[in-house]
Design a protein around this motif. Sequence first.
Motif, PDB file in Angstrom:
ATOM      1  N   TYR A 129       0.854  -1.176   0.000  1.00 42.11           N
ATOM      2  CA  TYR A 129       0.000   0.000   0.000  1.00 42.11           C
ATOM      3  C   TYR A 129       0.893   1.230   0.000  1.00 42.11           C
ATOM      4  CZ  TYR A 129      -3.778  -3.180   1.018  1.00 42.11           C
ATOM      5  OH  TYR A 129      -4.693  -4.197   0.942  1.00 42.11           O
ATOM      6  N   PHE A 130       0.807   2.012  -1.045  1.00 43.77           N
ATOM      7  CA  PHE A 130       1.637   3.192  -1.180  1.00 43.77           C
ATOM      8  C   PHE A 130       1.029   4.381  -0.454  1.00 43.77           C
ATOM      9  CE2 PHE A 130       2.554   0.688  -4.991  1.00 43.77           C
ATOM     10  CZ  PHE A 130       3.934   0.620  -4.916  1.00 43.77           C
ATOM     11  N   THR A 131       1.876   5.214   0.114  1.00 41.80           N
ATOM     12  CA  THR A 131       1.423   6.499   0.636  1.00 41.80           C
ATOM     13  C   THR A 131       1.301   7.438  -0.567  1.00 41.80           C
ATOM     14  OG1 THR A 131       3.641   7.384   0.952  1.00 41.80           O
ATOM     15  CG2 THR A 131       2.686   6.141   2.802  1.00 41.80           C
ATOM     16  N   PRO A 132       0.600   8.542  -0.432  1.00 35.53           N
ATOM     17  CA  PRO A 132       0.517   9.478  -1.560  1.00 35.53           C
ATOM     18  C   PRO A 132       1.894   9.951  -2.042  1.00 35.53           C
ATOM     19  CG  PRO A 132      -1.163  10.014   0.045  1.00 35.53           C
ATOM     20  CD  PRO A 132      -0.300   8.940   0.656  1.00 35.53           C
ATOM     21  N   PHE A 175       5.112  14.548 -14.136  1.00 34.22           N
ATOM     22  CA  PHE A 175       3.875  15.195 -13.701  1.00 34.22           C
ATOM     23  C   PHE A 175       4.112  16.139 -12.533  1.00 34.22           C
ATOM     24  CE2 PHE A 175       2.441  11.443 -15.872  1.00 34.22           C
ATOM     25  CZ  PHE A 175       1.300  11.855 -16.533  1.00 34.22           C
ATOM     26  N   GLN A 176       3.312  17.177 -12.470  1.00 34.47           N
ATOM     27  CA  GLN A 176       3.310  18.134 -11.369  1.00 34.47           C
ATOM     28  C   GLN A 176       2.159  17.776 -10.437  1.00 34.47           C
ATOM     29  OE1 GLN A 176       5.198  21.095 -10.998  1.00 34.47           O
ATOM     30  NE2 GLN A 176       4.115  21.571  -9.107  1.00 34.47           N
ATOM     31  N   LEU A 177       2.410  17.698  -9.160  1.00 28.66           N
ATOM     32  CA  LEU A 177       1.357  17.387  -8.195  1.00 28.66           C
ATOM     33  C   LEU A 177       0.445  18.596  -8.019  1.00 28.66           C
ATOM     34  CD1 LEU A 177       0.201  15.448  -6.046  1.00 28.66           C
ATOM     35  CD2 LEU A 177       1.742  16.544  -4.410  1.00 28.66           C
ATOM     36  N   GLU A 178      -0.835  18.401  -8.216  1.00 32.01           N
ATOM     37  CA  GLU A 178      -1.830  19.453  -7.994  1.00 32.01           C
ATOM     38  C   GLU A 178      -2.386  19.358  -6.576  1.00 32.01           C
ATOM     39  OE1 GLU A 178      -2.627  21.937 -10.098  1.00 32.01           O
ATOM     40  OE2 GLU A 178      -1.020  21.163 -11.364  1.00 32.01           O
ATOM     41  N   GLY A 179      -2.535  18.164  -6.071  1.00 31.41           N
ATOM     42  CA  GLY A 179      -3.044  17.962  -4.720  1.00 31.41           C
ATOM     43  C   GLY A 179      -3.549  16.546  -4.542  1.00 31.41           C
ATOM     44  N   TYR A 180      -3.881  16.218  -3.319  1.00 38.77           N
ATOM     45  CA  TYR A 180      -4.483  14.920  -3.049  1.00 38.77           C
ATOM     46  C   TYR A 180      -5.360  15.024  -1.811  1.00 38.77           C
ATOM     47  CZ  TYR A 180      -0.778  14.253   0.449  1.00 38.77           C
ATOM     48  OH  TYR A 180       0.071  14.395   1.525  1.00 38.77           O
ATOM     49  N   ARG A 181      -6.248  14.066  -1.673  1.00 42.71           N
ATOM     50  CA  ARG A 181      -7.163  14.032  -0.538  1.00 42.71           C
ATOM     51  C   ARG A 181      -7.417  12.577  -0.148  1.00 42.71           C
ATOM     52  NH1 ARG A 181     -11.120  17.499  -1.257  1.00 42.71           N
ATOM     53  NH2 ARG A 181     -12.643  16.461   0.016  1.00 42.71           N
ATOM     54  N   GLY A 182      -7.689  12.386   1.110  1.00 43.54           N
ATOM     55  CA  GLY A 182      -7.972  11.050   1.605  1.00 43.54           C
ATOM     56  C   GLY A 182      -9.385  10.624   1.276  1.00 43.54           C
ATOM     57  N   LEU A 183      -9.574   9.345   1.188  1.00 42.73           N
ATOM     58  CA  LEU A 183     -10.902   8.768   0.990  1.00 42.73           C
ATOM     59  C   LEU A 183     -11.156   7.785   2.131  1.00 42.73           C
ATOM     60  CD1 LEU A 183     -10.723   7.991  -2.828  1.00 42.73           C
ATOM     61  CD2 LEU A 183     -11.828   9.933  -1.731  1.00 42.73           C
ATOM     62  N   CYS A 184     -12.331   7.809   2.654  1.00 44.68           N
ATOM     63  CA  CYS A 184     -12.717   6.948   3.780  1.00 44.68           C
ATOM     64  C   CYS A 184     -11.847   7.204   5.001  1.00 44.68           C
ATOM     65  CB  CYS A 184     -12.676   5.474   3.386  1.00 44.68           C
ATOM     66  SG  CYS A 184     -13.843   5.046   2.104  1.00 44.68           S
ATOM     67  N   VAL A 197     -12.929  17.331   5.665  1.00 41.92           N
ATOM     68  CA  VAL A 197     -11.528  17.337   6.121  1.00 41.92           C
ATOM     69  C   VAL A 197     -10.580  16.539   5.238  1.00 41.92           C
ATOM     70  CG1 VAL A 197     -12.286  17.675   8.504  1.00 41.92           C
ATOM     71  CG2 VAL A 197     -11.753  15.375   7.701  1.00 41.92           C
ATOM     72  N   ALA A 198     -11.066  15.933   4.181  1.00 42.38           N
ATOM     73  CA  ALA A 198     -10.263  15.018   3.360  1.00 42.38           C
ATOM     74  C   ALA A 198      -9.026  15.650   2.747  1.00 42.38           C
ATOM     75  CB  ALA A 198     -11.122  14.409   2.253  1.00 42.38           C
ATOM     76  N   GLY A 199      -9.001  16.972   2.597  1.00 40.15           N
ATOM     77  CA  GLY A 199      -7.848  17.632   2.005  1.00 40.15           C
ATOM     78  C   GLY A 199      -6.920  18.290   3.004  1.00 40.15           C
ATOM     79  N   TRP A 200      -7.246  18.187   4.287  1.00 38.89           N
ATOM     80  CA  TRP A 200      -6.417  18.821   5.306  1.00 38.89           C
ATOM     81  C   TRP A 200      -5.061  18.134   5.413  1.00 38.89           C
ATOM     82  CZ3 TRP A 200      -9.966  19.577  10.206  1.00 38.89           C
ATOM     83  CH2 TRP A 200     -10.986  20.484   9.892  1.00 38.89           C
ATOM     84  N   PRO A 201      -3.972  18.900   5.539  1.00 39.73           N
ATOM     85  CA  PRO A 201      -2.655  18.291   5.778  1.00 39.73           C
ATOM     86  C   PRO A 201      -2.694  17.431   7.044  1.00 39.73           C
ATOM     87  CG  PRO A 201      -2.428  20.613   5.283  1.00 39.73           C
ATOM     88  CD  PRO A 201      -3.900  20.356   5.447  1.00 39.73           C
ATOM     89  N   LEU A 202      -1.876  16.430   7.073  1.00 40.72           N
ATOM     90  CA  LEU A 202      -1.767  15.444   8.154  1.00 40.72           C
ATOM     91  C   LEU A 202      -2.917  14.445   8.155  1.00 40.72           C
ATOM     92  CD1 LEU A 202      -0.569  17.689  11.134  1.00 40.72           C
ATOM     93  CD2 LEU A 202       0.834  16.296   9.634  1.00 40.72           C
ATOM     94  N   VAL A 203      -4.098  14.868   7.802  1.00 39.55           N
ATOM     95  CA  VAL A 203      -5.259  13.971   7.809  1.00 39.55           C
ATOM     96  C   VAL A 203      -5.404  13.270   6.468  1.00 39.55           C
ATOM     97  CG1 VAL A 203      -7.761  13.864   8.098  1.00 39.55           C
ATOM     98  CG2 VAL A 203      -6.430  15.430   9.484  1.00 39.55           C
ATOM     99  N   ARG A 204      -5.094  13.973   5.389  1.00 39.27           N
ATOM    100  CA  ARG A 204      -5.365  13.460   4.045  1.00 39.27           C
ATOM    101  C   ARG A 204      -4.612  12.178   3.695  1.00 39.27           C
ATOM    102  NH1 ARG A 204      -2.741  18.617   0.996  1.00 39.27           N
ATOM    103  NH2 ARG A 204      -0.611  18.266   1.668  1.00 39.27           N
ATOM    104  N   ALA A 205      -3.520  11.890   4.360  1.00 40.82           N
ATOM    105  CA  ALA A 205      -2.763  10.672   4.061  1.00 40.82           C
ATOM    106  C   ALA A 205      -3.194   9.503   4.931  1.00 40.82           C
ATOM    107  CB  ALA A 205      -1.270  10.933   4.240  1.00 40.82           C
ATOM    108  N   MET A 206      -4.198   9.691   5.756  1.00 38.40           N
ATOM    109  CA  MET A 206      -4.584   8.659   6.704  1.00 38.40           C
ATOM    110  C   MET A 206      -5.792   7.835   6.255  1.00 38.40           C
ATOM    111  SD  MET A 206      -3.999  10.966  10.110  1.00 38.40           S
ATOM    112  CE  MET A 206      -4.829   9.837  11.184  1.00 38.40           C
ATOM    113  N   LEU A 250      -7.068  10.084  -3.347  1.00 38.97           N
ATOM    114  CA  LEU A 250      -7.293  10.563  -4.700  1.00 38.97           C
ATOM    115  C   LEU A 250      -6.224  11.607  -4.964  1.00 38.97           C
ATOM    116  CD1 LEU A 250      -9.118  10.751  -7.228  1.00 38.97           C
ATOM    117  CD2 LEU A 250     -10.372  12.536  -6.020  1.00 38.97           C
ATOM    118  N   ILE A 251      -5.421  11.396  -6.004  1.00 40.56           N
ATOM    119  CA  ILE A 251      -4.319  12.287  -6.297  1.00 40.56           C
ATOM    120  C   ILE A 251      -4.552  12.946  -7.652  1.00 40.56           C
ATOM    121  CG2 ILE A 251      -2.863  10.497  -7.344  1.00 40.56           C
ATOM    122  CD1 ILE A 251      -0.468  11.817  -5.860  1.00 40.56           C
ATOM    123  N   SER A 252      -4.222  14.219  -7.733  1.00 35.12           N
ATOM    124  CA  SER A 252      -4.418  14.979  -8.955  1.00 35.12           C
ATOM    125  C   SER A 252      -3.071  15.506  -9.430  1.00 35.12           C
ATOM    126  CB  SER A 252      -5.330  16.156  -8.613  1.00 35.12           C
ATOM    127  OG  SER A 252      -6.114  16.497  -9.681  1.00 35.12           O
TER     128      SER A 252
END
Length: 82
Positions: free
Chosen positions: A10-13, A24-33, A62-71, A76-78
């Motif tokens: 299981y990869f981290t973002p 690719f340039q990272l635009e952002g990511y957010r956690g799911l579930c 809160v899915a896009g908040w830093p520290l929380v989004r990788a948990m 979902l990564i853009s």
Amino acid sequence: MNGHTIWSNYFTPSQFYRAFRPFFQLEGYRGLCLFAPPPYLTWVRERHPQWHERLWRLDRRVAGWPLVRAMGDHFLISMTKR
């Protein structure tokens, strides 16, 4: 699986993005579930629809908040092509 061990990773973002960084340039990511149960736990939604909806609302907030989004269970990564 028929008596065999199947290894998975299981990869981290950031691990996932590292493979794509040259192109690719990272635009952002957010956690799911993050708080809501994963989709395969359908019985939770069926037995507790109000709690399920509240947890999904919290997830979306809160899915896009830093520290929380990788948990989350997933992410979902853009990215945009360089």
